[in-house]
Design an enzyme around this catalytic site. Structure first.
Site, PDB file in Angstrom:
ATOM      1  N   LYS A 100     101.492 -38.701  -6.231  1.00  0.00           N
ATOM      2  CA  LYS A 100     101.568 -40.271  -6.902  1.00  0.00           C
ATOM      3  C   LYS A 100     101.520 -40.145  -8.156  1.00  0.00           C
ATOM      4  O   LYS A 100     100.953 -39.024  -8.956  1.00  0.00           O
ATOM      5  CB  LYS A 100     100.559 -41.380  -6.318  1.00  0.00           C
ATOM      6  N   ARG A 153      96.819 -39.330   3.794  1.00  0.00           N
ATOM      7  CA  ARG A 153      98.383 -39.503   3.663  1.00  0.00           C
ATOM      8  C   ARG A 153      98.948 -38.408   2.899  1.00  0.00           C
ATOM      9  O   ARG A 153      98.786 -38.707   1.770  1.00  0.00           O
ATOM     10  CB  ARG A 153      98.991 -40.714   3.705  1.00  0.00           C
TER      11      ARG A 153
HETATM   12  C1  7PJ Z   1     101.419 -45.179   1.176  1.00  0.00           C
HETATM   13  C2  7PJ Z   1     101.670 -45.774   2.314  1.00  0.00           C
HETATM   14  C3  7PJ Z   1      99.760 -45.440   0.835  1.00  0.00           C
HETATM   15  C4  7PJ Z   1      99.863 -46.081   3.368  1.00  0.00           C
HETATM   16  C5  7PJ Z   1     103.374 -44.981   0.865  1.00  0.00           C
HETATM   17  C6  7PJ Z   1     104.165 -42.898  -1.505  1.00  0.00           C
HETATM   18  C7  7PJ Z   1     104.507 -44.118  -1.604  1.00  0.00           C
HETATM   19  N1  7PJ Z   1     101.136 -46.327   3.501  1.00  0.00           N
HETATM   20  N2  7PJ Z   1     103.235 -45.784   1.974  1.00  0.00           N
HETATM   21  N3  7PJ Z   1      99.204 -45.847   1.940  1.00  0.00           N
HETATM   22  N4  7PJ Z   1     102.266 -44.766   0.201  1.00  0.00           N
HETATM   23  N5  7PJ Z   1      99.117 -46.573   4.166  1.00  0.00           N
HETATM   24  O1  7PJ Z   1     104.125 -41.947  -0.616  1.00  0.00           O
HETATM   25  O2  7PJ Z   1     104.494 -42.352  -2.707  1.00  0.00           O
HETATM   26  O3  7PJ Z   1      99.263 -44.872  -0.162  1.00  0.00           O
HETATM   27  S1  7PJ Z   1     104.910 -44.678   0.022  1.00  0.00           S
END
Ligand code: 7PJ
Length: 260
Positions: A205, A239
């Site tokens: 990010k 994640r």
């Molecule tokens: C997240 C997500 C996060 C959860 C995305 C990216 C953006 N779901 N989906 N937490 N980020 N739970 O991966 O850069 O931080 S999409």
């Protein structure tokens, strides 16, 4: 948790089959690298991303659920649409990861009776508008996010969803300044309501780019540092894009903890 992109955005004209085939190969790589959960997403939730119609999202996601259901890892579906939640759960998905924290009408009802896991993420506004003015959006970002998540958990419990099913997530990069993102990461341990599992998503990010000066593809090392910091502060799930590298980093972290 490994990020499995089921969007054809990056495949100019290869069509749906090519995107699906690529996603399946990516899933196999992550499984071989030691992933526990695959997070399947059919609509990009990146800042500024356009919405995808329900039918198109189902076409992207459901075949992957069918193909990976028996792959020996948990399947999480990254969606805020109740219709996609229901269909994915009927096809055997284990959890729903909702960046809208189940605030869409019908979302709580879609998951309540199924026994599935829930991840509720904090976000201000929506992916098109959330970065408009994050600096003035909070009194105290840590306390505001904590209170928001506690409120969501109370709603889930009112709907009969047990705490053991719920994971909360401060939503790094979703309507936060760089400083606010680092404050949330530093204070991650106090964000979750009692007994609630935490998920942290910092992988590649822009908050990492802000301190390294590097573009997204060159943020792997920064992402590993972020994952270790998150787990050190109590994250049960991270994640990530780079599963094998993250597994290695967390094995070292765990060896240190075991030795203490
Ligand atoms: C997240 C997500 C996060 C959860 C995305 C990216 C953006 N779901 N989906 N937490 N980020 N739970 O991966 O850069 O931080 S999409």
């Amino acid at each position: 948790m490994g990020i499995l992109n089921a969007t054809p955005d990056s495949f100019s004209d290869g069509g749906r089959y090519f995107a699906r085939d690529a996603a399946l190969r990516h899933a196999e790589q992550m499984i071989a690298a030691g992933v526990d959960i695959l997070d399947i997403g059919g609509e990009s939730t990146r800042p500024g991303a356009p919405p995808v119609p329900v039918d198109e999202e189902l076409e992207r996601v459901i075949p992957l659920v069918d193909a990976l259901r028996d792959a020996g890892v948990a399947l999480s579906i990254d969606t805020y649409k109740p219709a996609v939640m229901r269909e994915a759960l009927e096809h055997g998905a284990d959890a729903i990861n909702d960046v809208w924290a189940f605030r869409m009408p019908g979302a709580i009802e879609a998951v309540a009776g199924s026994g599935c896991g829930l991840c509720a993420m904090h976000m201000i506004g929506d992916p098109l508008t959330m970065q408009t003015d994050p600096a003035s959006a909070y009194d105290d970002v840590v306390e505001d996010v904590r209170r928001f998540l506690a409120g969501r958990v109370a709603q889930f419990e009112d709907a009969g969803i047990e705490r053991a099913r719920i994971t909360v997530d401060p939503g790094f990069g979703f309507g936060k300044t760089v400083e606010q993102n680092y404050r949330l990461l530093a204070h991650l341990a106090i964000i979750a309501p009692a007994g609630m599992a935490l998920l942290a998503g910092v992988s590649r990010k822009s908050m990492l780019g802000a301190v390294t000066g590097k573009p997204a593809p060159e943020r792997v090392s920064a992402s590993l540092a972020g994952a270790v910091c998150a787990v050190e502060r109590g994250a049960a799930i991270v994640r990530v894009h780079d599963v094998g590298e993250t597994v290695d980093a967390l094995r070292v972290w765990q060896a240190v903890r075991n030795a203490a």
